[in-house]
Design an enzyme around this catalytic site. Structure first.
Site, PDB file in Angstrom:
ATOM      1  N   ASP A   1       7.263  37.536  67.066  1.00  0.00           N
ATOM      2  CA  ASP A   1       8.428  38.429  67.004  1.00  0.00           C
ATOM      3  C   ASP A   1       8.583  39.343  68.220  1.00  0.00           C
ATOM      4  OD1 ASP A   1       6.146  39.826  66.357  1.00  0.00           O
ATOM      5  OD2 ASP A   1       7.137  41.156  64.954  1.00  0.00           O
ATOM      6  N   GLU A   2       7.776  39.155  69.249  1.00  0.00           N
ATOM      7  CA  GLU A   2       7.895  40.013  70.428  1.00  0.00           C
ATOM      8  C   GLU A   2       7.976  39.181  71.707  1.00  0.00           C
ATOM      9  OE1 GLU A   2       4.850  43.052  70.594  1.00  0.00           O
ATOM     10  OE2 GLU A   2       4.772  43.177  68.417  1.00  0.00           O
TER      11      GLU A   2
ATOM     12  N   ASP B   1      11.371  43.581  70.438  1.00  0.00           N
ATOM     13  CA  ASP B   1      10.549  43.448  69.234  1.00  0.00           C
ATOM     14  C   ASP B   1      11.482  43.317  68.030  1.00  0.00           C
ATOM     15  OD1 ASP B   1       8.765  43.640  67.174  1.00  0.00           O
ATOM     16  OD2 ASP B   1       7.892  45.554  67.806  1.00  0.00           O
TER      17      ASP B   1
HETATM   18 MG   LIG Z   1       8.105  43.242  65.151  1.00  0.00          MG
END
Ligand SMILES: [Mg+2]
Length: 418
Positions: free
Chosen positions: A111-112, A12
Site C-alpha cells: 500500500d505504499e 500511502d
Molecule cells: Mg497504508
C-alpha cells in the site's frame, strides 16, 4: 557544491485492506471493520481496521480478541478474513496511476510507493500539483484515499505521508524540515525499530532532532553503520534513489542452476545439490521481498537429455527449507535416477508480495526456518559464501564446494516493462 534537486513523493493508501473491504461492501462502512488473518482462530491478529475501529483504540497487530474487547457494546464489529489477491490487484491498478508521472515508482509493501518526479517537476509548486492530481485520481477512480508526503528525499517523503492522514498532502522542504520533523519521536524515522529505539532512549536521544544533533561518531560507536545512516536521515541527507519500477516489481522468476562437479547417482547427492540451490534462490527471493507460489526444477542427465517439471506450492513461501522440500518432492516424482545427473536447476515463479496471513501467526515452523535462513544469510554475508553450509552439504566434499552464487550459474530474471 551543487545541491542535487530532487522531488520525491511517498504515497500511502489509507487503511488499505479495510478501505477496500468497505468499498466492495458499503453496508459495513459504519461498522468497526477488522480485517483479520484467520477468522477461525480467536488468536488471529488484526491486519487492518477502518477509522471506526481505530476510534476505539484498535491497533494493527493485536489479537482479534483484544480488539473485540475494546469495541464491545459500542459498535457493531465486522470481521473479514484478508483477501490479499484482491488487494494486490487493486494495488497494481493504482500503481498505473503513479506510472503516469514517472517510471521511478518503488513499492514499499502493498500500500505504499515512492515516486521520483524530478523529471516532471521543476519546483515544489509543480510537485504539489502532481501530488494533488494523484490524490484526486485515486479517489475518483478507486474510491480510496491516500496521504502523500512531498519532499527532497525518501525518508522525509515517507514521514510526510505519516504526518497527516487520511486524504492529505504534506510538504517537507529543506526550509521547514527542522520545524516539522525534529520534534517527532525518533522512532518515526524509517528503520528505527523497537530495539534501536530502546537503545536511543537509554542514550537520552528522544526526538529526530536529538538524532540530528548528536555527534555522528558517538552514534556510530553505538549503532555501527546504521548510526551514521540515522544521523543522515535526521539531517535530510538521505540520497538513496527511488528504484525504477522495472528494477524490482516485474521480475517474473528467480532461478539458479549448477553443473555438478561429478555426476549424481544417489538421492542423497541430489538432495545436497538441491539444498545448495534452494538456499541461493531463497536468498535472492528474500532480497526482492517476494514469496513464491510455484517452483520449477530442471534436470539434465549425463547424456545431456533434459527435463523440466513444475508444481504449485500449497502456500507462498520464501524459506530455503520449503523450497528444498518441494523441489525434492518434485524431483522424486519426476526422475528415477536410472541415468546419472549432470546438472540441476531450480526456478521460483508466480510471486506475491505477501505471505498467506494465517501462516504468519500460526505456522511456527515457517517462522523458525525463516530465522535459520536469516542467520545463515548473515554469516555468509560477513564471512563469505562458502563459510557455512547446512549439515547435509558438508557430508559430500565435492558437492559441498558448489558455489551457485558465482555469476555463471545465475539464471537472469526476465523483466517485464509496462
Ligand atoms: Mg497504508
Amino acid at each position: 557544491m551543487e545541491i542535487l534537486r530532487r522531488f520525491i513523493l511517498h504515497s500511502d493508501l489509507n487503511n488499505f485492506y479495510a478501505s477496500v473491504e468497505c468499498l466492495l461492501n458499503p453496508k459495513i462502512r459504519k461498522d468497526a471493520v477488522l480485517v483479520v488473518g484467520d477468522q477461525e482462530k480467536r488468536h488471529g491478529v488484526v491486519l487492518a481496521k477502518n477509522y471506526v475501529a481505530k476510534s476505539f483504540g484498535v491497533r494493527t497487530g493485536e489479537t482479534v480478541y483484544e480488539a473485540e474487547t475494546k469495541i464491545a457494546g459500542k459498535a457493531k464489529v465486522t470481521k473479514i478474513t484478508a483477501r490479499l489477491s484482491v488487494y494486490q490487484k487493486i494495488s497494481k491498478k493504482i500503481k498505473q496511476v503513479y506510472l503516469k508521472y514517472t517510471d521511478n515508482v518503488e513499492s514499499f509493501g502493498i500500500d505504499e510507493s515512492w515516486l521520483d518526479i524530478s523529471k516532471n517537476a521543476k519546483d515544489y509548486t509543480e510537485a504539489m500539483q502532481i501530488a494533488e492530481m494523484i490524490r484526486k485520481e485515486v479517489k475518483e477512480t478507486f474510491g480510496l484515499t491516500v496521504s502523500i508526503g512531498v519532499s527532497f528525499n525518501k525518508i522525509f517523503a515517507k514521514l510526510g505521508s505519516d504526518l497527516r492522514k487520511p486524504d492529505a498532502i504534506t510538504l517537507i522542504t529543506r526550509g521547514n524540515f527542522k520545524d516539522r520533523i525534529w520534534g517527532l519521536p525518533a522512532n518515526n524515522l524509517l528503520y528505527v525499530g523497537r530495539a534501536t529505539d530502546k537503545k536511543l532512549e537509554k542514550l537520552n536521544i528522544k526526538t529526530i532532532g536529538d538524532v540530528a544533533n548528536a555527534d555522528v561518531t558517538f552514534l556510530e560507536k553505538y549503532f555501527g553503520v546504521m548510526g551514521r545512516r540515522l544521523w543522515e536521515f535526521a539531517n535530510g541527507l538521505d540520497l538513496s534513489p527511488v528504484k525504477h519500477s522495472s528494477d524490482k516489481d516485474e521480475i517474473k522468476s528467480i532461478g539458479n542452476s549448477t553443473t555438478c562437479p561429478k555426476d549424481l547417482t544417489t538421492i542423497e547427492e541430489v538432495k545436497t545439490v538441491i539444498y545448495t540451490l534452494s538456499e541461493c534462490v531463497a536468498n535472492r527471493l528474500k532480497k526482492e521481498n517476494y514469496y513464491c507460489k510455484e517452483i520449477q526444477i530442471f534436470i539434465k542427465d549425463f547424456e545431456l537429455n533434459s527435463i523440466e517439471r513444475q508444481m504449485k506450492l500449497p502456500y507462498p513461501t520464501d524459506t530455503c527449507n520449503d523450497i528444498a522440500k518441494y523441489s525434492i518432492e518434485l524431483f522424486e516424482k519426476s526422475y528415477d535416477l536410472s541415468t546419472p545427473i549432470r546438472a540441476i536447476g531450480i526456478r521460483l515463479k508466480d510471486f506475491s508480495e505477501v505471505m498467506q496471513t494465517n501462516l504468519l501467526t500460526t505456522n511456527h515452523q515457517i517462522a523458525k526456518s525463516e530465522q535459520l535462513d536469516n542467520i545463515i544469510g548473515k554469516i555468509k554475508k560477513k564471512y563469505g559464501y562458502m563459510s557455512i553450509g547446512r549439515g547435509n552439504m558438508l557430508l559430500d566434499e565435492a558437492l559441498g564446494e558448489i558455489n551457485p552464487q558465482a555469476e555463471l550459474h545465475i539464471i537472469h530474471p526476465q523483466y517485464y516493462r509496462f
